[in-house]
Enzyme design. Structure first.
Site, PDB file in Angstrom:
ATOM      1  N   SER A 150      84.683  29.889  65.739  1.00  0.00           N
ATOM      2  CA  SER A 150      85.138  31.258  65.473  1.00  0.00           C
ATOM      3  C   SER A 150      83.981  32.131  65.042  1.00  0.00           C
ATOM      4  CB  SER A 150      86.208  31.240  64.377  1.00  0.00           C
ATOM      5  OG  SER A 150      86.473  32.556  63.940  1.00  0.00           O
ATOM      6  N   TYR A 163      89.032  28.409  56.285  1.00  0.00           N
ATOM      7  CA  TYR A 163      88.960  28.492  57.758  1.00  0.00           C
ATOM      8  C   TYR A 163      87.501  28.631  58.201  1.00  0.00           C
ATOM      9  CZ  TYR A 163      89.716  30.268  62.505  1.00  0.00           C
ATOM     10  OH  TYR A 163      89.693  30.449  63.866  1.00  0.00           O
TER      11      TYR A 163
END
Ligand code: NAP
Length: 256
Positions: A150, A163
């Protein structure tokens, strides 16, 4: 079917929806035999069934396998089932992860349980699946592992510490695996999408359609179709001298 991935067996984790499902479609369109993997066999079988037929002489159809990426036994059984059915796994796309349901909080307010939950799925998962496919790839002297990470790793998005750290762990894993597996002809790379309008992303906030658009070089929202091409390229023979890299696909919102 012809195409630059003709006859290659590509296993995609988290393929029941979102980017995983899009990757299955793109890889199949390029000629691959797809193994759609996910926790619900029913859902991934539906994805495998909707793909254009694979042209391989022995296997005219794609395959679906139940696999929970955080569970070593499930990963081992799922990979073995796919290898028994199709003979090998040429390409692994580590796509499964969770973000839509995570607790958003300052890093020092996250609970240990929430930290561990995200790490189990997002960081341990790609390690377990890579560990399961590596022996077959090593034995054949070729293979591709593509980790979906990401762009939040580069932006350091506040309130997403677990995350972001989980994706950073996978970027680190990518680099180590590239060095350890390179001598066996295996390339390992990561792809870092920006905020992409999948069902899960759309559910994370009101106004998701326009989130961050002003910060990109390309002034529009990122669509799943923007990410699939790089994955198909990295899976192909054309990408055989690219390894250990993380490619950001976000319309120019982040530069390394
Ligand atoms: N959309 C974005 O804005 C964005 C941006 C950057 C990176 N990414 C990354 O791109 C990938 C796909 O994102 P997406 O938007 O397509 O997300 P998604 O729609 O939520 O899909 C994620 C998939 O991961 C699997 N998964 C979820 N929780 C799981 C769990 N507890 N255990 C095992 N598998 C689980 C699910 O597969 P099954 O239900 O089949 O098991 C699901 O289909 C993820 O790695 C995500 O981090 C997305």
């Amino acid at each position: 079917m012809s195409g630059r991935l003709a006859g290659k067996v590509c296993l995609v984790t988290g393929s029941s929806q979102g980017l995983g499902r899009e990757f299955c479609h793109k890889l199949a369109a390029e000629g691959a035999i797809v193994v759609a993997a996910g926790r619900s066999l029913e859902k991934v079988r539906a994805v495998a069934d909707e793909l254009p037929a694979a042209g391989d002489a022995d296997h005219g159809r794609h395959f679906a396998v139940a696999l929970d990426t955080g569970d070593p036994d499930s990963v081992g059984a799922g990979v073995r089932a796919a290898e028994q059915e199709l003979g090998r796994i040429d390409v692994l796309v580590n796509n499964a992860a969770t973000f839509a349901d995570l607790t958003r909080a300052p890093f020092d307010e996250l609970t240990v349980d929430e930290w561990d939950r995200i790490m189990r799925i997002n960081a341990r998962g790609p390690w377990l699946t890579s560990r399961a496919v590596a022996p077959g790839m090593r034995a054949r002297g070729c293979g591709r592992i593509i980790n979906i990470v990401s762009a939040t790793f580069f932006s350091g998005s506040p309130l997403w510490a677990h995350y972001v750290a989980s994706k950073g762990a996978v970027i680190g894993l990518t680099r180590v695996m590239a060095k350890e597996l390179g001598p066996f002809g295996i390339c390992v790379n990561a792809v870092a999408p920006g905020f992409t309008l999948t069902e899960a992303a759309l559910a994370t906030m009101p106004g998701a359609e326009s989130y961050g658009v002003d910060r990109g070089c390309i002034k529009r929202a990122e669509q799943p179709g923007d990410v699939v091409g790089i994955v198909a390229f990295l899976a192909s023979d054309e990408a055989g001298f690219i390894t250990g890299q993380t490619l950001i696909v976000d319309g120019g919102r982040q530069f390394i």
